[in-house]
Design a protein around this motif. Structure first.
Motif, PDB file in Angstrom:
ATOM      1  N   GLU A  24      16.530   9.835  -7.301  1.00 46.54           N
ATOM      2  CA  GLU A  24      16.124  11.110  -7.883  1.00 46.54           C
ATOM      3  C   GLU A  24      17.395  11.876  -8.220  1.00 46.54           C
ATOM      4  OE1 GLU A  24      13.128  14.808  -7.524  1.00 46.54           O
ATOM      5  OE2 GLU A  24      13.049  13.224  -6.039  1.00 46.54           O
ATOM      6  N   TYR A  25      17.412  12.429  -9.425  1.00 44.77           N
ATOM      7  CA  TYR A  25      18.580  13.172  -9.898  1.00 44.77           C
ATOM      8  C   TYR A  25      18.308  14.665  -9.865  1.00 44.77           C
ATOM      9  CZ  TYR A  25      20.131   8.651 -11.540  1.00 44.77           C
ATOM     10  OH  TYR A  25      20.511   7.334 -11.581  1.00 44.77           O
ATOM     11  N   TRP A  26      19.382  15.425  -9.800  1.00 44.28           N
ATOM     12  CA  TRP A  26      19.244  16.873  -9.907  1.00 44.28           C
ATOM     13  C   TRP A  26      18.597  17.195 -11.241  1.00 44.28           C
ATOM     14  CZ3 TRP A  26      19.841  20.040  -5.974  1.00 44.28           C
ATOM     15  CH2 TRP A  26      20.601  19.620  -4.884  1.00 44.28           C
ATOM     16  N   PRO A  27      17.696  18.179 -11.290  1.00 49.71           N
ATOM     17  CA  PRO A  27      17.025  18.539 -12.546  1.00 49.71           C
ATOM     18  C   PRO A  27      18.043  18.858 -13.645  1.00 49.71           C
ATOM     19  CG  PRO A  27      15.998  19.664 -10.694  1.00 49.71           C
ATOM     20  CD  PRO A  27      17.250  19.013 -10.169  1.00 49.71           C
ATOM     21  N   ALA A  38      18.892  12.115  -4.114  1.00 48.45           N
ATOM     22  CA  ALA A  38      18.454  11.310  -2.975  1.00 48.45           C
ATOM     23  C   ALA A  38      17.958   9.967  -3.469  1.00 48.45           C
ATOM     24  CB  ALA A  38      17.348  12.036  -2.222  1.00 48.45           C
ATOM     25  N   LEU A  39      17.850   9.025  -2.525  1.00 51.06           N
ATOM     26  CA  LEU A  39      17.353   7.682  -2.832  1.00 51.06           C
ATOM     27  C   LEU A  39      16.156   7.385  -1.948  1.00 51.06           C
ATOM     28  CD1 LEU A  39      20.734   7.543  -3.024  1.00 51.06           C
ATOM     29  CD2 LEU A  39      20.009   5.440  -4.128  1.00 51.06           C
ATOM     30  N   GLY A  40      15.112   6.818  -2.538  1.00 58.90           N
ATOM     31  CA  GLY A  40      13.867   6.576  -1.829  1.00 58.90           C
ATOM     32  C   GLY A  40      13.607   5.139  -1.454  1.00 58.90           C
ATOM     33  N   ALA A  41      14.565   4.253  -1.727  1.00 59.22           N
ATOM     34  CA  ALA A  41      14.427   2.848  -1.327  1.00 59.22           C
ATOM     35  C   ALA A  41      15.813   2.262  -1.155  1.00 59.22           C
ATOM     36  CB  ALA A  41      13.642   2.046  -2.368  1.00 59.22           C
ATOM     37  N   PHE A  42      15.887   1.261  -0.320  1.00 59.17           N
ATOM     38  CA  PHE A  42      17.115   0.503  -0.098  1.00 59.17           C
ATOM     39  C   PHE A  42      16.944  -0.821  -0.829  1.00 59.17           C
ATOM     40  CE2 PHE A  42      19.272  -2.736   2.524  1.00 59.17           C
ATOM     41  CZ  PHE A  42      20.571  -2.312   2.325  1.00 59.17           C
ATOM     42  N   VAL A  43      17.931  -1.206  -1.655  1.00 59.71           N
ATOM     43  CA  VAL A  43      17.822  -2.406  -2.481  1.00 59.71           C
ATOM     44  C   VAL A  43      18.983  -3.349  -2.191  1.00 59.71           C
ATOM     45  CG1 VAL A  43      17.646  -3.297  -4.849  1.00 59.71           C
ATOM     46  CG2 VAL A  43      16.702  -1.049  -4.299  1.00 59.71           C
ATOM     47  N   THR A  89      11.574   8.628   4.310  1.00 56.64           N
ATOM     48  CA  THR A  89      12.312   9.850   4.016  1.00 56.64           C
ATOM     49  C   THR A  89      13.440   9.522   3.055  1.00 56.64           C
ATOM     50  OG1 THR A  89      11.869  10.617   6.258  1.00 56.64           O
ATOM     51  CG2 THR A  89      13.620  11.740   5.053  1.00 56.64           C
ATOM     52  N   PRO A  90      13.518  10.201   1.914  1.00 57.81           N
ATOM     53  CA  PRO A  90      14.636   9.943   1.008  1.00 57.81           C
ATOM     54  C   PRO A  90      15.973  10.204   1.692  1.00 57.81           C
ATOM     55  CG  PRO A  90      12.974  11.309  -0.046  1.00 57.81           C
ATOM     56  CD  PRO A  90      12.610  11.225   1.407  1.00 57.81           C
ATOM     57  N   VAL A  91      16.947   9.397   1.370  1.00 60.81           N
ATOM     58  CA  VAL A  91      18.286   9.559   1.933  1.00 60.81           C
ATOM     59  C   VAL A  91      19.101  10.427   0.975  1.00 60.81           C
ATOM     60  CG1 VAL A  91      20.415   8.380   2.603  1.00 60.81           C
ATOM     61  CG2 VAL A  91      18.186   7.332   3.102  1.00 60.81           C
ATOM     62  N   PRO A  92      19.597  11.570   1.421  1.00 58.63           N
ATOM     63  CA  PRO A  92      20.421  12.416   0.558  1.00 58.63           C
ATOM     64  C   PRO A  92      21.678  11.658   0.102  1.00 58.63           C
ATOM     65  CG  PRO A  92      19.727  13.620   2.506  1.00 58.63           C
ATOM     66  CD  PRO A  92      19.375  12.177   2.736  1.00 58.63           C
TER      67      PRO A  92
END
Length: 181
Positions: A24-27, A38-43, A89-92
């Motif tokens: 997710e990027y800043w608006p 933040a990131l919502g998944a680990f790849v 939880t998204p990681v900042p």
């Protein structure tokens, strides 16, 4: 939505297909590491790890929720595949390098592609060249979604930086595929 989009391979003449990102990027910003919120998944990209079966067995044995799929250049002789682990939880972004390193070590030892540490990295959706349809694999497994992150020694990976309140909260169901021309 993420599991559905990552469970079917499309046939492409070359690997210029569709991309996805757990970021997710800043608006009002564009794709760049400094714009990541933040990131919502680990790849994990596992191009040098060999087959996925030992990993799947281990991760399933640990009760983890994850998905895997073969990537464009996969062949039986040279397995290339990707694994993704949704996060509760998204990681900042400021915490991402430490979290990525600990999870990469804990889940894949030294075999994960370190380029995936880049927080703005995009990943190709499952695809294969014409004629390779029978060599593809994709699966998802139910289990525990990471909430309290743990490193390879079983210690907690603390995420301390709060996500700003003036932005849209990352919804794990809102992962998106982007077509770059």
């Amino acid at each position: 939505e993420l599991t559905r989009r990552l469970s079917r391979h499309k046939v492409w003449k070359d690997r210029n297909g569709e991309l996805w990102s757990p970021t997710e990027y800043w608006p009002g910003t564009t794709r760049a590491a400094e714009h990541v919120l933040a990131l919502g998944a680990f790849v994990l990209d596992m191009d040098a790890a060999g087959g996925w079966h030992p990993y799947v067995d281990t991760w399933r044995g640990e009760g983890l929720a994850f998905g895997i799929y073969t990537t464009f250049h996969h062949t039986p002789e040279a397995p290339r595949w990707r694994a993704y682990f949704p996060l509760v939880t998204p990681v900042p972004a400021p915490e991402w390098p430490v979290v990525w390193t600990r999870l990469a070590w804990g889940l894949a030892r030294r075999l994960a592609d370190p380029k995936c540490k880049d927080p703005c990295r995009c990943y190709w959706l499952p695809s294969c060249p014409p004629g390779n349809e029978g060599m593809t694999f994709a699966a998802s497994y139910d289990g525990v979604t990471y909430g309290t992150l743990r490193d390879s020694a079983g210690g907690e990976v603390t995420v301390t930086t709060p996500v700003a309140n003036d932005c849209v909260t990352l919804d794990p169901a809102k992962f998106y595929g982007v077509r770059f021309l």
